[in-house]
Design a protein around this motif. Structure first.
Motif, PDB file in Angstrom:
ATOM      1  N   LEU A 117       0.848  -1.201   0.000  1.00  0.00           N
ATOM      2  CA  LEU A 117       0.000   0.000   0.000  1.00  0.00           C
ATOM      3  C   LEU A 117       0.881   1.249   0.000  1.00  0.00           C
ATOM      4  CD1 LEU A 117      -2.917  -1.131   2.324  1.00  0.00           C
ATOM      5  CD2 LEU A 117      -2.892  -0.961  -0.162  1.00  0.00           C
ATOM      6  N   ALA A 118       2.001   1.177   0.702  1.00  0.00           N
ATOM      7  CA  ALA A 118       2.921   2.325   0.710  1.00  0.00           C
ATOM      8  C   ALA A 118       3.481   2.575  -0.696  1.00  0.00           C
ATOM      9  CB  ALA A 118       4.065   2.064   1.693  1.00  0.00           C
ATOM     10  N   HIS A 119       3.530   1.519  -1.517  1.00  0.00           N
ATOM     11  CA  HIS A 119       4.055   1.665  -2.881  1.00  0.00           C
ATOM     12  C   HIS A 119       2.941   1.735  -3.929  1.00  0.00           C
ATOM     13  CE1 HIS A 119       8.470   1.219  -2.286  1.00  0.00           C
ATOM     14  NE2 HIS A 119       8.040   0.791  -1.116  1.00  0.00           N
ATOM     15  N   GLY A 120       1.699   1.855  -3.480  1.00  0.00           N
ATOM     16  CA  GLY A 120       0.581   2.029  -4.421  1.00  0.00           C
ATOM     17  C   GLY A 120       0.242   0.780  -5.213  1.00  0.00           C
ATOM     18  N   VAL A 121       0.594  -0.396  -4.694  1.00  0.00           N
ATOM     19  CA  VAL A 121       0.239  -1.651  -5.381  1.00  0.00           C
ATOM     20  C   VAL A 121      -1.030  -2.189  -4.727  1.00  0.00           C
ATOM     21  CG1 VAL A 121       1.032  -3.959  -6.039  1.00  0.00           C
ATOM     22  CG2 VAL A 121       2.697  -2.117  -5.705  1.00  0.00           C
ATOM     23  N   HIS A 122      -2.059  -2.500  -5.535  1.00  0.00           N
ATOM     24  CA  HIS A 122      -3.324  -2.872  -4.915  1.00  0.00           C
ATOM     25  C   HIS A 122      -3.941  -4.139  -5.506  1.00  0.00           C
ATOM     26  CE1 HIS A 122      -4.152   0.094  -8.148  1.00  0.00           C
ATOM     27  NE2 HIS A 122      -4.984  -0.849  -8.494  1.00  0.00           N
ATOM     28  N   ARG A 123      -3.122  -4.932  -6.215  1.00  0.00           N
ATOM     29  CA  ARG A 123      -3.636  -6.225  -6.714  1.00  0.00           C
ATOM     30  C   ARG A 123      -2.894  -7.339  -5.991  1.00  0.00           C
ATOM     31  NH1 ARG A 123      -2.491  -3.361 -11.404  1.00  0.00           N
ATOM     32  NH2 ARG A 123      -4.323  -2.486 -12.417  1.00  0.00           N
ATOM     33  N   PHE A 124      -3.670  -8.236  -5.381  1.00  0.00           N
ATOM     34  CA  PHE A 124      -3.062  -9.212  -4.477  1.00  0.00           C
ATOM     35  C   PHE A 124      -3.678 -10.593  -4.693  1.00  0.00           C
ATOM     36  CE2 PHE A 124      -2.140 -11.219  -0.377  1.00  0.00           C
ATOM     37  CZ  PHE A 124      -0.867 -10.734  -0.094  1.00  0.00           C
ATOM     38  N   VAL A 125      -2.829 -11.566  -4.951  1.00  0.00           N
ATOM     39  CA  VAL A 125      -3.305 -12.956  -5.071  1.00  0.00           C
ATOM     40  C   VAL A 125      -2.800 -13.711  -3.845  1.00  0.00           C
ATOM     41  CG1 VAL A 125      -3.281 -15.052  -6.467  1.00  0.00           C
ATOM     42  CG2 VAL A 125      -3.226 -12.812  -7.592  1.00  0.00           C
ATOM     43  N   PHE A 126      -3.730 -14.330  -3.130  1.00  0.00           N
ATOM     44  CA  PHE A 126      -3.399 -14.972  -1.854  1.00  0.00           C
ATOM     45  C   PHE A 126      -3.526 -16.484  -1.971  1.00  0.00           C
ATOM     46  CE2 PHE A 126      -4.898 -16.201   2.571  1.00  0.00           C
ATOM     47  CZ  PHE A 126      -3.643 -16.081   3.152  1.00  0.00           C
TER      48      PHE A 126
END
Ligand code: NAD
Ligand code: WQD
Length: 341
Positions: A117-126
């Motif tokens: 989030l601090a780097h503006g990445v908002h796509r996450f596969v868990f």
């Protein structure tokens, strides 16, 4: 952002599922930044990624529980999405070492998300698991069924899913794919990459493989009086190559359209322990020593996935059957009888 040519951070990249997914992402035209601390994998996996892909792997040794290390990787390699595999995964060990499991599986998850989030990445596969289901209902298991966990490992996956979904409610741009794997098995068909358990294997197929190659004497089958056609437990075994392709499909969905999803990744078919053993005997061409022992605590008699939602949302379905799973496992076992170390 188009669905092709994305830059993807893989945590746990040199592990069993991570390494196969790495190759599948490269084959699909994505760029991969691998991250691992080799807690449960070998640096030699990187040589195999290079050999099989014909490309020099981009890799950073880092620990997902250390924010500064994750931040440094993200600062050096801007990415569009993350596939988060890094975790500890042995159910029995999680009962003995519950704090390690909380620290790595939950602490690592939180750390990675905070850095993203601090780097503006908002796509996450868990990497989730069928272990999040309460398991009270008959198979096939659907995503809407009641959840519940009975051991620390399962709790980390269940809590991880719930926590990620809560994060999504706070962060409007957040896109999450929770993938509930059933029983991943098999190896890369080249025999150059596969599952490399340290010590005595916990899981069925690596144990069978080691008996077949002569490293262990006999497979103990846990229980023969389950209410199944042959009395042994049934599971949904899924080829790791199909699973890797499922990650590509999930990532492409996040890149191509808004929203989040939670899906099962399984074949939709159950196979018994004896069926797996017979299929492995066909693959290796000789009988495999086995004997029956008591039931293993915590084992459910039979379950498999309902994979319909993954087909609908991702256009993904498993293509490889039990014979291919065993043939490819055997190719790996014979080419690397001691694993990669
Ligand atoms: P694996 O152990 O082969 O891979 C996990 C990788 O994470 C390893 O390479 C390990 O070195 C790395 N790792 C561990 N702690 C780390 C840390 N603190 N920092 C950086 N890297 C770290 O396991 P796998 O079978 O490939 O599993 C991958 C994911 O899929 C895990 O999240 C696991 O819980 C999940 N999963 C696995 C299965 C299965 O049966 N294999 C089933 C369902 C879900
Ligand atoms: C399969 C079947 C055993 C070993 C585990 C985790 C689950 C998920 C996948 C991560 C069972 C039998 C096994 C042996 C045997 N992992 N067996 N003799 O238990 O279905 O699932 O891995 O998320 O959370 O629990 O897989 O491979 O251990 O067992 O008879 O030496 O083989 O009883 O029926 P399981 P498994």
């Amino acid at each position: 952002m188009s669905g092709r040519g994305a830059r993807v951070l893989l945590t746990g990249a040199t592990g069993y599922i991570g390494s196969h997914t790495w190759l599948a992402l490269l084959a699909a035209g994505h760029e991969v930044v691998g991250l691992d601390n080799f807690a449960n994998s070998s640096p030699r996996v990187l040589e195999r990624i290079a050999e099989l892909s014909g490309r020099t792997p981009v890799f950073e040794r880092a620990d997902v529980t250390v924010r500064a290390e994750v931040e440094a990787v993200l600062a050096r390699h801007p990415v569009d999405a993350v596939v988060h595999f890094a975790a500890l995964k042995a159910v029995g060990e999680s009962v003995q070492k519950p704090f390690d499991y909380a620290r790595v599986n939950l602490g690592g998850l939180w750390t990675v998300c905070e850095a993203l989030l601090a780097h503006g990445v908002h796509r996450f596969v868990f990497s989730s698991s069928a272990t999040v289901y309460a398991g009270e209902e008959p198979p096939p298991w659907r995503e809407t069924m009641r959840l519940g966990a009975t051991h620390p490992y399962g709790l980390t996956k269940l809590h991880g899913e719930q926590w990620l979904s809560a994060l999504g409610q706070r962060e409007p741009a957040w896109q999450l794919a929770c993938l509930r794997y059933f029983n991943p098995v098999g190896a890369h068909p080249s025999g150059r990459l596969g599952e490399d358990p340290r010590g005595i294997p916990n899981n069925l197929m690596p144990f069978i493989a080691q008996v077949a190659i002569g490293r262990r004497e006999s497979l103990q089958i846990f229980g023969k009086d389950y209410p199944t056609p042959d009395g042994t437990c049934m599971r949904d075994y899924l080829h790791v190559e199909d699973l890797a392709e499922g990650h590509v499909a999930a990532l492409d969905r996040l890149l191509g359209q808004p929203g989040s999803l939670t899906v099962n990744l399984g074949t939709g078919r159950g196979h018994s322990v004896l069926e797996v053993l017979r299929a492995y005997e066909r693959a290796c061409g000789h009988p495999i020593a086995h004997h029956f022992g008591p039931r293993r605590a915590g084992d459910l008699p039979a379950y498999w996935a309902d994979p319909a939602l993954a087909r609908e949302l991702l256009g993904w379905q498993a293509k490889r059957g039990l014979d291919a799973m065993c043939t490819d496992s055997w190719a790996w076992q014979t080419r690397e009888p001691q694993g990669l170390g």
